[in-house]
Design a protein around this motif. Structure first.
Motif, PDB file in Angstrom:
ATOM      1  N   THR A   1       4.480  -0.899   2.580  1.00 30.65           N
ATOM      2  CA  THR A   1       5.772  -0.320   2.986  1.00 30.65           C
ATOM      3  C   THR A   1       6.401  -0.968   4.214  1.00 30.65           C
ATOM      4  OG1 THR A   1       4.808   1.349   4.444  1.00 30.65           O
ATOM      5  CG2 THR A   1       5.031   1.916   2.101  1.00 30.65           C
ATOM      6  N   HIS A   2       5.576  -1.422   5.143  1.00 30.96           N
ATOM      7  CA  HIS A   2       6.050  -1.969   6.423  1.00 30.96           C
ATOM      8  C   HIS A   2       6.891  -0.967   7.217  1.00 30.96           C
ATOM      9  CE1 HIS A   2       4.551  -5.984   5.473  1.00 30.96           C
ATOM     10  NE2 HIS A   2       5.063  -5.822   4.273  1.00 30.96           N
ATOM     11  N   GLU A   3       6.726   0.325   6.959  1.00 30.22           N
ATOM     12  CA  GLU A   3       7.475   1.365   7.680  1.00 30.22           C
ATOM     13  C   GLU A   3       6.941   1.505   9.102  1.00 30.22           C
ATOM     14  OE1 GLU A   3       6.799   4.813   5.275  1.00 30.22           O
ATOM     15  OE2 GLU A   3       8.294   4.222   3.785  1.00 30.22           O
ATOM     16  N   SER A   4       7.832   1.832  10.039  1.00 29.70           N
ATOM     17  CA  SER A   4       7.442   1.925  11.447  1.00 29.70           C
ATOM     18  C   SER A   4       6.420   3.039  11.690  1.00 29.70           C
ATOM     19  CB  SER A   4       8.659   2.099  12.348  1.00 29.70           C
ATOM     20  OG  SER A   4       9.352   3.276  12.027  1.00 29.70           O
ATOM     21  N   GLU A   5       6.556   4.164  11.011  1.00 26.72           N
ATOM     22  CA  GLU A   5       5.593   5.256  11.191  1.00 26.72           C
ATOM     23  C   GLU A   5       4.215   4.853  10.661  1.00 26.72           C
ATOM     24  OE1 GLU A   5       3.757   8.483  12.505  1.00 26.72           O
ATOM     25  OE2 GLU A   5       5.809   7.920  13.036  1.00 26.72           O
ATOM     26  N   THR A   6       4.174   4.172   9.543  1.00 26.01           N
ATOM     27  CA  THR A   6       2.913   3.702   8.976  1.00 26.01           C
ATOM     28  C   THR A   6       2.307   2.618   9.861  1.00 26.01           C
ATOM     29  OG1 THR A   6       3.810   4.136   6.779  1.00 26.01           O
ATOM     30  CG2 THR A   6       1.812   2.845   6.881  1.00 26.01           C
TER      31      THR A   6
ATOM     32  N   ILE B   1       0.118 -13.748   8.014  1.00 28.14           N
ATOM     33  CA  ILE B   1       0.810 -13.344   9.247  1.00 28.14           C
ATOM     34  C   ILE B   1       0.212 -12.027   9.739  1.00 28.14           C
ATOM     35  CG2 ILE B   1       3.040 -12.736  10.303  1.00 28.14           C
ATOM     36  CD1 ILE B   1       2.886 -15.643   9.293  1.00 28.14           C
ATOM     37  N   THR B   2      -0.109 -11.966  11.026  1.00 24.67           N
ATOM     38  CA  THR B   2      -0.649 -10.738  11.620  1.00 24.67           C
ATOM     39  C   THR B   2       0.486  -9.745  11.794  1.00 24.67           C
ATOM     40  OG1 THR B   2      -2.330 -12.019  12.767  1.00 24.67           O
ATOM     41  CG2 THR B   2      -1.935  -9.777  13.566  1.00 24.67           C
ATOM     42  N   ILE B   3       0.343  -8.577  11.166  1.00 26.75           N
ATOM     43  CA  ILE B   3       1.403  -7.569  11.241  1.00 26.75           C
ATOM     44  C   ILE B   3       1.047  -6.409  12.164  1.00 26.75           C
ATOM     45  CG2 ILE B   3       2.304  -8.159   8.966  1.00 26.75           C
ATOM     46  CD1 ILE B   3       1.030  -5.458   7.997  1.00 26.75           C
TER      47      ILE B   3
END
Length: 183
Positions: free
Chosen positions: A36-41, A69-71
């Motif tokens: 998702t790449h969501e900010s809350e997650t 890539i480090t996320i």
């Protein structure tokens, strides 16, 4: 006996940390942030990485997407943060993306510190293609000092030199700093 003690210590260290990164890779927020790449997650994943880093007493825990890539990283607030860095060239990433956990000795290109890297693929529910890779980086200095503490008496009595080499024959751990990175 001295070599046997060192072998047992390293075997236990590797086993423990490989198990830890395996558990980390299976946590739902770790999987979810890769989808998702969501900010809350992402915040949940960062919190988990922080807890694992403190609990396992390692240098850093981080999460890489499928491209390397480090996320997310437990060192995200430090000047040498891994977030945004591309580590796709590292064998521990490539092996994990091939579906295998890996253990890899390397000098950190961002941190400049020797480390032992443990990686594990992060799968979605179908378990076929990894979404990304979870990584734990242990400190080579910590391992060296723990090894020397564990074997201190035998080491002194035998006037021993501690050398642990990587598969290419490069000295990665030693109680004699002048020997590090030599073959």
């Amino acid at each position: 006996l001295h070599v046997h003690t060192i072998h047992n210590f390293l075997t236990q260290y590797i086993s423990d940390h490989a198990r830890i990164v395996n558990v980390l890779s299976g946590l739902e927020p770790i999987k979810k942030v890769l989808v998702t790449h969501e900010s809350e997650t992402l915040k949940q994943a960062d919190d988990i990485l922080d807890r694992f880093q403190k609990g396992s007493q390692v240098d850093v825990c981080y999460l890489m997407d499928h491209s390397g890539i480090t996320i997310a990283s437990s060192n995200r607030h430090q000047s040498g943060s891994f977030v945004g860095k591309d580590y796709s060239f590292r064998p521990y990433f490539q092996e994990a993306m091939d579906g295998r956990g890996a253990v890899y000795l390397a000098l950190g290109i961002t941190s400049g510190k020797r480390g032992i890297y443990f990686s594990h693929p992060v799968y979605d529910h179908d378990q076929t293609i990894p979404l990304g890779v979870a990584v734990i980086k242990g400190s080579a200095e910590t391992i060296s000092s723990e090894l020397l503490h564990e074997t201190e008496n035998a080491h002194k009595v035998q006037n021993a030199v501690l050398l642990i080499v990587d598969p290419k024959g490069v000295i990665f751990f030693s109680d004699r700093k002048a020997l590090l990175f030599k073959t």
